[in-house]
Scaffold this motif. Structure first.
Motif: not given
Length: 574
Positions: A486-493, A465-480
């Protein structure tokens, strides 16, 4: 003895009934003083989204489609249709006004305190210790989580039906008959529809047969064990229902990946944490400080000496109450009530990553309160001075507990106050870091949020869940690029994380990889069929790929799901 209790219950003096009325009024006032502030509280981003704020089924209110949905399959780890109907009824009456939802839980808790007083008084014929137990239950800080957290509506509802079953059973034992037994069975079934932990209730009924109902035969009875087996056989329908629901609960938790494997949590780790938890809960009951909404599991870090010491204490206390059962039968019933009712949540079958939870004590603590109250009554005897001193001491303890509980309730005001308090209790609480980061991100404080998300995954590297939230925050910063990792790690775990699949699908679509985007959108709606946002994303990706028929089907499904709700909030998975 049972005849004496029945006679006492029928010959209560007017003065005793008057005292009981004042005690009942005091209970209601105490609950209001401690918990009244919840009507000004909001939803928290800790499962309240699952049960209400992002759940279109609950938001719809009471509809035939919603009722069918509540009953047809387990949702989010448990099958508890009456709990869902309770949330739907609140939405029907109050919309998304969180104060009204909190008020419902407050009322149910107050009713539970009154029922507990009534049931114990009816079973024992003793008002003073019954009122002590009810007062401790009403205001103890360990019960705050069950009342102040909307997602724990299932806990207060479960206790309501638990106590109604005890009331029905008390009436049945006074005059056994098919109709009265049917009432017990019906109320128990309703309780099973609120939360699985009620499966231990048939064992508790056997304990109550021993004390205070005194249905167990005397030791001198030559047919003693045969009669005890008959008492157990009397409860076979209840045991059968408990076994069925236990199997359903384990299966449903396994379906969403909440049930931990023996590889992740070996048996010796589970047993060690269970033994330690039994003493840890008693410690928090006696000294309720440092309470938190989440206690991370120690896994392999729990020292062996603590486990051995805890096991020795549990065995010692068990031996003492068994050997002293003739002098203090209430102690045996109270202690075994505590051990047995806590067993489903003690972690031998590990669900989630918590070591324990305050809410787990909502029912088990009653057993320990019984030991305290009747032990005090035994010490007092008939001495007026002893009774006066005990009443004064209990009054001071209750005031202190009420003050602590009021402060604990205040921590549940909103997500930020909740997670900030959790970090104050334990700076290493990874769930609190992720939760606070999510709240900061919603307020536009993205850089601060990322710090908390990174701290969460540092503390727990497999925290999806934290990896998914991190991915959203990085997306908001433009760091695709970093967001995709981060999303891939969320799905892996956590392959069952529908939000991560949807978010990765969006990122892939933006990057032009529509085929991979469609795959992840399909995964998201497969995990959570009511996920409207993922269905609309899937429809757009399919349309861009030229599959117009499939795209139209997904849009129609999204429209159909949304038409079931009155409110505009799209449903999201847990």
């Amino acid at each position: 003895m049972l005849k004496e209790i029945r006679a006492a219950s029928k010959t209560r003096s007017p003065s005793e009934r008057k005292r009981a009325g004042w005690i009942a009024l005091g209970l209601v006032l105490a609950v209001g003083i401690v918990y009244g502030q919840v009507v000004g509280h909001g939803f928290v981003e800790y499962d309240d989204n699952v049960y209400m704020t992002e759940n279109i089924r609950s938001q719809t209110g009471l509809t035939l489609e919603g009722i069918k949905w509540a009953f047809t399959a387990p949702r989010f780890s448990d099958w508890h249709p009456l709990t869902w109907l309770s949330h739907m009824a609140d939405a029907e009456l109050f919309g998304l006004n969180p104060g009204a939802h909190h008020f419902t839980s407050l009322i149910v808790h107050a009713v539970n305190a009154l029922l507990l007083l009534w049931v114990l008084w009816r079973m024992t014929g003793e008002l003073f210790p019954s009122s002590v137990v009810a007062c401790l239950f009403a205001i103890h800080p360990l019960n705050v989580e069950s009342v102040a957290w909307i997602s724990e509506r299932k806990n207060v509802l479960n206790m309501f039906f638990w106590l109604l079953t005890l009331w029905g059973y008390a009436r049945y034992t006074e005059r056994p008959g098919g109709i009265r037994y049917g009432v017990v069975l019906l109320v128990f079934i309703l309780g099973l529809m609120t939360k699985p932990m009620i499966v231990t209730l048939p064992v508790v009924l056997l304990l109550l047969d021993y004390w205070p109902l005194r249905r167990w035969p005397l030791a001198s009875d030559p047919r003693r064990w045969a009669r005890i087996w008959l008492l157990a056989a009397e409860k076979l329908p209840l045991f059968a229902l408990s076994m069925v629901l236990s199997a359903v609960a384990v299966w449903s938790q396994a379906q969403i990946g909440a049930l931990k494997t023996l590889e992740a949590f070996p048996l010796e780790v589970r047993i060690g944490n269970a033994l330690h938890a039994y003493l840890a809960y008693i410690s928090k009951l006696v000294w309720p400080v440092g309470l938190s909404a989440f206690y991370p599991h120690p896994e392999h870090s729990l020292p062996l000496w603590k486990v051995m010491a805890a096991g020795a204490v549990v065995m010692l206390v068990s031996s003492l109450v068994i050997n002293g059962c003739r002098r203090a039968p209430y102690a045996l019933t109270g202690w075994l009530w505590y051990l047995v009712t806590l067993l489903p949540m003690i972690g031998l079958i590990q669900v989630g990553s918590q070591a324990g939870a305050d809410r787990y004590m909502y029912v088990p603590a009653v057993g320990l309160f019984v030991i305290l109250a009747w032990g005090l009554e035994s010490w007092i005897g008939g001495a007026f001075l002893n009774r006066s001193a005990a009443a004064a001491g209990i009054g001071l303890v209750l005031v202190a507990l009420a003050l602590v509980s009021r402060q604990q309730v205040a921590h549940w005001r909103n997500s930020e106050t909740l997670f900030t308090h959790m970090l104050a209790v334990d700076p290493g609480n990874y769930l609190a870091h992720s939760g606070l980061g999510l709240e900061l991100a919603r307020k536009g404080r993205t850089a601060e949020a990322i710090v908390h998300f990174r701290q969460a995954v540092r503390l727990k590297p497999d925290y999806a869940r934290a990896y998914n939230n991190l991915g959203n925050a990085l997306t908001a910063q433009g760091n695709a690029a970093e967001a995709i990792k981060a999303y891939e790690k969320a799905i892996f775990f956590d392959p069952h994380n529908a939000k991560a699949h949807n978010n990765l699908g969006v990122a892939r679509a933006v990057g032009g990889d529509l085929a991979d985007a469609v795959f992840h959108f399909h995964q998201a709606v497969g995990i959570y069929p009511d996920y409207v946002k993922a269905r609309r994303n899937l429809a757009r990706a399919l349309a861009d790929l030229g599959d117009l028929s499939a795209a139209r089907h997904q849009r129609e499904e999204a429209d159909r799901i949304e038409r079931g709700g009155r409110r505009s909030a799209a449903p999201s998975p847990p």
